[in-house]
Write a protein that holds these residues in place. Structure first.
Motif, PDB file in Angstrom:
ATOM      1  N   TYR A 226      44.452  47.854  43.556  1.00 16.57           N
ATOM      2  CA  TYR A 226      43.356  47.075  43.426  1.00 16.57           C
ATOM      3  C   TYR A 226      43.682  45.675  44.076  1.00 16.57           C
ATOM      4  O   TYR A 226      44.249  44.802  43.546  1.00 16.57           O
ATOM      5  N   SER A 227      43.337  45.565  45.309  1.00 14.14           N
ATOM      6  CA  SER A 227      43.473  44.489  46.156  1.00 14.14           C
ATOM      7  C   SER A 227      42.262  43.518  46.131  1.00 14.14           C
ATOM      8  O   SER A 227      41.131  43.890  46.791  1.00 14.14           O
ATOM      9  N   GLU A 228      42.490  42.143  45.790  1.00 15.47           N
ATOM     10  CA  GLU A 228      41.357  41.246  45.692  1.00 15.47           C
ATOM     11  C   GLU A 228      40.828  40.850  47.000  1.00 15.47           C
ATOM     12  O   GLU A 228      39.978  39.867  47.270  1.00 15.47           O
ATOM     13  N   ASN A 229      41.403  41.233  48.325  1.00 18.36           N
ATOM     14  CA  ASN A 229      40.906  41.190  49.557  1.00 18.36           C
ATOM     15  C   ASN A 229      41.460  42.150  50.320  1.00 18.36           C
ATOM     16  O   ASN A 229      42.280  42.615  50.461  1.00 18.36           O
ATOM     17  N   ASP A 230      40.681  42.328  51.606  1.00 15.06           N
ATOM     18  CA  ASP A 230      41.142  43.189  52.656  1.00 15.06           C
ATOM     19  C   ASP A 230      42.262  42.853  53.410  1.00 15.06           C
ATOM     20  O   ASP A 230      43.288  43.791  53.658  1.00 15.06           O
ATOM     21  N   ASN A 231      42.679  41.604  53.723  1.00 16.76           N
ATOM     22  CA  ASN A 231      44.075  41.274  54.268  1.00 16.76           C
ATOM     23  C   ASN A 231      45.251  41.663  53.450  1.00 16.76           C
ATOM     24  O   ASN A 231      46.191  42.186  54.116  1.00 16.76           O
ATOM     25  N   MET A 232      45.055  41.492  52.127  1.00 14.48           N
ATOM     26  CA  MET A 232      46.084  42.166  51.234  1.00 14.48           C
ATOM     27  C   MET A 232      46.247  43.345  51.298  1.00 14.48           C
ATOM     28  O   MET A 232      47.313  44.151  51.189  1.00 14.48           O
ATOM     29  N   ALA A 233      45.076  44.205  51.447  1.00 16.95           N
ATOM     30  CA  ALA A 233      45.045  45.603  51.557  1.00 16.95           C
ATOM     31  C   ALA A 233      45.758  45.883  53.006  1.00 16.95           C
ATOM     32  O   ALA A 233      46.253  47.187  52.892  1.00 16.95           O
ATOM     33  N   HIS A 260      35.245  43.937  59.134  1.00 16.19           N
ATOM     34  CA  HIS A 260      35.127  45.048  59.965  1.00 16.19           C
ATOM     35  C   HIS A 260      36.201  46.041  60.040  1.00 16.19           C
ATOM     36  O   HIS A 260      36.121  47.298  60.165  1.00 16.19           O
ATOM     37  N   ASN A 261      37.391  45.381  60.308  1.00 15.69           N
ATOM     38  CA  ASN A 261      38.700  45.878  60.401  1.00 15.69           C
ATOM     39  C   ASN A 261      38.837  47.095  59.152  1.00 15.69           C
ATOM     40  O   ASN A 261      39.274  48.209  59.171  1.00 15.69           O
ATOM     41  N   ALA A 262      38.251  46.361  58.069  1.00 21.96           N
ATOM     42  CA  ALA A 262      38.794  47.075  56.705  1.00 21.96           C
ATOM     43  C   ALA A 262      37.720  48.391  56.665  1.00 21.96           C
ATOM     44  O   ALA A 262      38.042  49.383  55.932  1.00 21.96           O
ATOM     45  N   LEU A 263      36.404  48.262  57.293  1.00 24.21           N
ATOM     46  CA  LEU A 263      35.608  49.330  56.921  1.00 24.21           C
ATOM     47  C   LEU A 263      36.101  50.289  57.844  1.00 24.21           C
ATOM     48  O   LEU A 263      35.793  51.474  57.547  1.00 24.21           O
ATOM     49  N   GLN A 264      36.799  49.945  59.050  1.00 25.36           N
ATOM     50  CA  GLN A 264      37.251  51.167  59.722  1.00 25.36           C
ATOM     51  C   GLN A 264      38.317  52.100  59.124  1.00 25.36           C
ATOM     52  O   GLN A 264      38.408  53.256  59.295  1.00 25.36           O
TER      53      GLN A 264
END
Ligand code: GZL
Length: 324
Positions: A226-233, A260-264
């Protein structure tokens, strides 16, 4: 002749004096055609933050009648306080603050109020004794974001027991507080869920990767990140792959921001669910300023509408239609 020379000299001195205004007067002359906005930004720690800054620059452009002064606080509140004091000195027309953290603003915002400069808050919230210290706030409902993630987890995992690794944002930020509370309520309502580790990855990719690597190396078993933002994900996914684990199969990554990058990565199945946190506050701030310029009163609090993306239903077309 002498009188003529003296008269010429006096005239020339007069012309020189009235022509050489000091830099501040020159700046004022230059700025008087613009609405001058001082923007204290958190930093550039994430895709979300970069999109947020770009949105402000595009909306508060000289073409639109603004002179935007941006200060990057590098995630330090003390730098924001200094920036606000500089904006006061520069006699800007408006101050926009994207606060690093919720507390510690009373004194400097009282100084802005005393100087008669309206303060508009964007993104995270602040806690002050007197809410008149800021004119209005526009941002996200971070608890609702967390609730959306938990509802997806309940739907997807059903009664399955799951072990959760929780990568938190910077402690004390509204985004971290709201998203964490959403998960805490999920843990309280789902006896089959176990929190195996919780730590701040400070919203940055490297720290997110480091925490997941340490958990794997330490033998901590988990099914969900459970990552509270995309960059940590992004960092978590790199760590999982390096350990031979397949995101979306061995471990499920739930993230926030929906950049955008996370949605890819969501389309590729490496992020299973991504909750939108909309950074496009530029037009919203511009609208607030225009209302204030016209003497009307914008709402004190404006929550932006946000959605979420599931790896099983997202399409490239959906991604291509998005602004960030
Ligand atoms: C959320 C914002 C958070 C983002 C992170 O509104 O404050 O800060 O979720 C960013 O990406 O660093």
């Amino acid at each position: 002749m002498k009188k003529f020379l003296m008269l010429t000299l006096v005239l020339m001195m007069g012309l020189l004096l009235c022509g050489c205004t000091d830099s501040r007067e020159a700046a004022d002359v230059e700025n008087e055609d613009f609405i001058v906005v001082g923007f204290s930004q958190v930093g550039a720690e994430s895709d979300w933050r970069v999109a947020n800054t770009l949105s402000m620059q595009q909306a508060l452009s000289e073409k639109n009648g603004y002179k935007l002064i941006i200060d990057d606080a590098q995630n330090k509140q003390e730098r924001q306080i200094t920036a606000i004091r500089n904006f006061i000195q520069q006699e800007v027309d408006y101050i926009v603050l994207a606060p690093t953290t919720e507390t510690g603003w009373d004194t400097v915002l009282a100084e802005a109020k005393a100087a008669g400069i309206p303060v508009i808050l964007v993104d995270r919230m602040i806690k002050v004794k007197d809410e008149e210290l800021f004119t209005c706030w526009v941002g996200s409902d971070f608890y609702l974001e967390g609730k959306k993630a938990v509802e997806w987890m309940e739907e997807y995992f059903g009664d399955r027991e799951i072990r959760i690794l929780h990568l938190q944002g910077n402690y004390g930020t509204t985004a971290q507080l709201g998203r964490t509370k959403g998960l805490d309520d999920g843990l309280a309502n789902n006896p089959g869920w176990t929190l195996v580790h919780r730590q701040s990855g400070e919203f940055v990719q490297g720290k997110g990767q480091e925490l997941v690597e340490e958990c794997i190396a330490g033998g901590i078993q988990f099914d969900v990140v459970y990552s509270e933002n995309d960059n940590m994900a992004y960092g978590a996914i790199d760590a999982l792959k390096a350990a031979g684990l397949t995101p979306g199969e061995d471990v499920f990554v739930v993230s926030f921001d929906a950049s955008h990058n996370a949605l890819q990565l969501t389309l590729a199945g490496e992020i299973s669910f991504d909750v939108e946190c909309n950074p496009l506050h530029g037009p919203r701030v511009e609208d607030i300023i225009q209302r204030l310029e016209k003497g009307s009163t914008p709402p004190k609090y404006t929550y932006v509408d946000e959605t979420a993306f599931d790896s099983e239903t997202i399409t490239q077309e959906m991604i291509d239609q998005r602004e960030y």
